[in-house]
Design a protein around this motif. Structure first.
Motif, short mmCIF file in Angstrom:
data_model
loop_
_atom_site.label_atom_id
_atom_site.label_comp_id
_atom_site.label_asym_id
_atom_site.label_seq_id
_atom_site.Cartn_x
_atom_site.Cartn_y
_atom_site.Cartn_z
N TYR A 229 35.40 26.41 68.90
CA TYR A 229 34.38 26.75 69.42
C TYR A 229 33.39 25.58 69.80
O TYR A 229 33.01 25.72 71.13
CB TYR A 229 33.59 27.75 68.64
CG TYR A 229 34.24 29.11 68.20
CD1 TYR A 229 35.51 29.32 69.03
CD2 TYR A 229 33.76 29.82 67.05
CE1 TYR A 229 35.99 30.64 68.65
CE2 TYR A 229 34.54 31.06 66.82
CZ TYR A 229 35.60 31.44 67.61
OH TYR A 229 36.39 32.44 67.16
N LEU A 257 29.82 31.60 72.72
CA LEU A 257 29.89 32.95 72.55
C LEU A 257 31.46 33.22 72.61
O LEU A 257 32.27 33.22 73.51
CB LEU A 257 29.45 33.84 73.66
CG LEU A 257 27.91 33.49 73.91
CD1 LEU A 257 27.48 34.46 75.10
CD2 LEU A 257 27.27 34.34 72.55
N MET A 259 35.00 34.99 72.67
CA MET A 259 35.51 35.90 73.37
C MET A 259 35.74 37.16 72.33
O MET A 259 35.45 38.48 72.53
CB MET A 259 36.64 35.84 74.01
CG MET A 259 37.08 37.27 74.80
SD MET A 259 36.07 37.86 75.90
CE MET A 259 36.12 36.53 77.39
N LEU A 262 32.36 38.73 71.04
CA LEU A 262 31.27 38.94 72.32
C LEU A 262 30.92 40.40 72.13
O LEU A 262 32.00 41.33 72.17
CB LEU A 262 31.96 38.53 73.49
CG LEU A 262 31.02 38.56 74.51
CD1 LEU A 262 29.58 37.98 74.19
CD2 LEU A 262 31.46 38.42 76.00
N ASP A 267 26.15 39.68 75.09
CA ASP A 267 26.40 39.33 76.46
C ASP A 267 24.92 39.51 77.29
O ASP A 267 24.51 38.47 78.09
CB ASP A 267 27.35 40.28 77.03
CG ASP A 267 27.67 40.08 78.64
OD1 ASP A 267 28.40 38.91 78.75
OD2 ASP A 267 27.01 40.68 79.46
N CYS A 271 23.89 35.79 78.32
CA CYS A 271 24.62 35.58 79.55
C CYS A 271 23.62 35.94 80.76
O CYS A 271 23.85 35.44 81.85
CB CYS A 271 26.09 36.39 79.72
SG CYS A 271 27.03 35.76 78.52
N ALA A 281 25.93 29.61 78.80
CA ALA A 281 26.62 30.50 77.99
C ALA A 281 27.94 30.11 77.97
O ALA A 281 28.63 30.61 79.08
CB ALA A 281 26.28 31.81 77.91
N ILE A 283 31.62 31.21 77.13
CA ILE A 283 32.69 31.98 76.68
C ILE A 283 33.93 31.58 76.52
O ILE A 283 34.43 30.95 77.32
CB ILE A 283 32.78 33.22 77.54
CG1 ILE A 283 31.36 34.02 77.56
CG2 ILE A 283 33.62 34.29 77.03
CD1 ILE A 283 31.46 35.02 78.54
N CYS A 284 34.27 31.57 74.80
CA CYS A 284 35.83 30.74 74.88
C CYS A 284 36.45 31.54 74.01
O CYS A 284 36.25 32.42 73.35
CB CYS A 284 35.32 29.27 74.02
SG CYS A 284 34.25 29.44 72.50
#
Length: 393
Positions: A229, A257, A259, A262, A267, A271, A281, A283-284
């Motif tokens: 992350y 964040l 995935m 999440l 979000d 986001c 932000a 998202i990984c």
């Protein structure tokens, strides 16, 4: 025949100044600092020593002559820096430490920079004579407090089921670069949950005039995902750096964040209103889990079991749940391993950014371990040193 007046004059010529004593101070913002000055030094010398050995001012790299400042004693007396009186008629550069009337445990408050003001607290710890092997010329100095356990030895992870551990420096190369090859003077890395707060990691660095921050508001399932992350977060670049060769802003927020973690609330909070290169932000995904359930090379929980226990991923009777703080100031690296509660500080910073994770990893209780000037040049070193230190508990 020698007159009595001549004898008196001779005695006056032979009279010497009293031998100065050593006065030791700690700094609230740097738990390793032990600033030692002679009683003949001035309050200006004390502030100069503080600036030299601890982070003060913008990017933690400013000195006693960069801004106006004053020192306040316990009775409210103020001693000012410059020759021009703004806050006090008393001058810091003409006030010797032994004339301030300090008692053990007294604090001094430094108010630094009358524009963007910051505050620093020093505590007077002790006053003692010079020892036989000390010469006045070595003062002022920072006699750093360090607590490397006598039983410590650097940990070296062995192969498990024929699998060697991942090379952390190359596997997480973006994070390696972000922490250890930043061009700025200051980096702070906080790994794992701060007490009971919803803060599972916060880092900041100063690079090319940009204050970069990364914050993880959710808990990873294992060490491999955790490192993944932050490695993904470190890929985010400040706006303008890659296109124009210079940053457009002096601040860059990155909220990480995963995935798999999440939610609609996360979000909406992080986001909405993002701006690439300024307020990101990221998202990984998780690390490839094909071998983490067995003893594969990316099962960092197995290779670093004490760190996994500290992070809350496994149980260990000797290692409590806690966190790690690594601070890098130039070439000096300090390491603190903590457990228990952390301080709560109010902030007026905007919500929904990486500021949500700032200033939350300061321990209330004494750290489990704290060492200074450690030899750490990468993520491999960091994990092996911390694992070795935790094995001493």
């Amino acid at each position: 025949m020698i007159s009595s007046s001549a004898v008196t004059k001779s005695n006056k010529k032979q009279k010497t100044s009293p031998t100065p004593t050593v006065m030791t101070f700690s700094a609230a913002h740097d738990r390793f600092a032990r600033l030692q000055l002679l009683s003949s030094h001035t309050l200006y010398d004390l502030v100069s020593t503080l600036c030299k050995h601890t982070p003060v001012g913008y990017e933690g790299s400013e000195g006693p002559n960069d801004h106006l400042w004053y020192v306040t004693t316990v009775d409210g007396t103020k001693y000012e820096s410059s020759e021009y009186s703004c806050m006090s008629e008393l001058r810091a550069n003409r006030t010797k430490l032994d004339t301030v009337g300090l008692s053990t445990g007294d604090t001094l408050q430094l108010t630094y920079d009358y524009g963007t003001t910051s505050f620093y607290t020093l505590k007077f710890l002790e006053q003692r004579p010079l020892t036989g092997d000390e010469v006045p010329g070595v003062f002022p100095r920072n006699n750093v407090r360090s607590g490397m356990p006598p039983s410590y030895s650097r940990y070296a992870p062995a192969a498990i089921n024929g699998n060697e551990v991942l090379n952390l420096d190359t596997t997480f190369s973006q994070l390696q670069r972000w922490i250890f090859h930043s061009e700025g003077p200051c980096v702070t890395v906080n790994l794992f949950q701060a007490g009971k707060k919803k803060n599972y990691g916060f880092m900041n660095n100063d690079c090319r005039g940009v204050l970069g921050m990364m914050y993880l508001p959710v808990k990873a399932d294992n060490l491999a995902n955790y490192m993944t992350y932050f490695n993904e977060g470190a890929k985010a670049k400040p706006a303008g750096l890659e296109t124009d060769g210079y940053p457009h802003y002096n601040w860059h927020s990155v909220v990480i964040l995963p995935m798999s973690k999440l939610t609609d609330a996360l979000d909406k909070k992080y986001c909405d209103g993002t701006q690439r290169g300024f307020c990101d932000a990221v998202i990984c995904g998780d690390m490839d889990q094909s071998t983490t359930t067995t003893t594969g090379s990316n099962n960092l929980n197995a290779y670093f079991p004490k760190i996994a226990a500290l992070a809350g991923y496994r149980k260990d009777s000797r290692v409590p749940k806690g966190w790690i703080t690594l601070t890098k100031r130039g070439n000096n690296l300090n390491l603190v391993i903590c457990s228990g509660n952390c301080e709560t500080r109010k902030s007026n910073a905007p919500k929904g950014t990486s500021y949500d994770g700032m200033d939350q990893h300061t321990p209330v209780e004494e750290p489990l371990i704290q060492v200074s000037n450690v030899d750490i040049s990468g993520l491999n070193d960091l994990f092996c040193v911390v694992e070795g230190l935790l094995m001493t508990l």
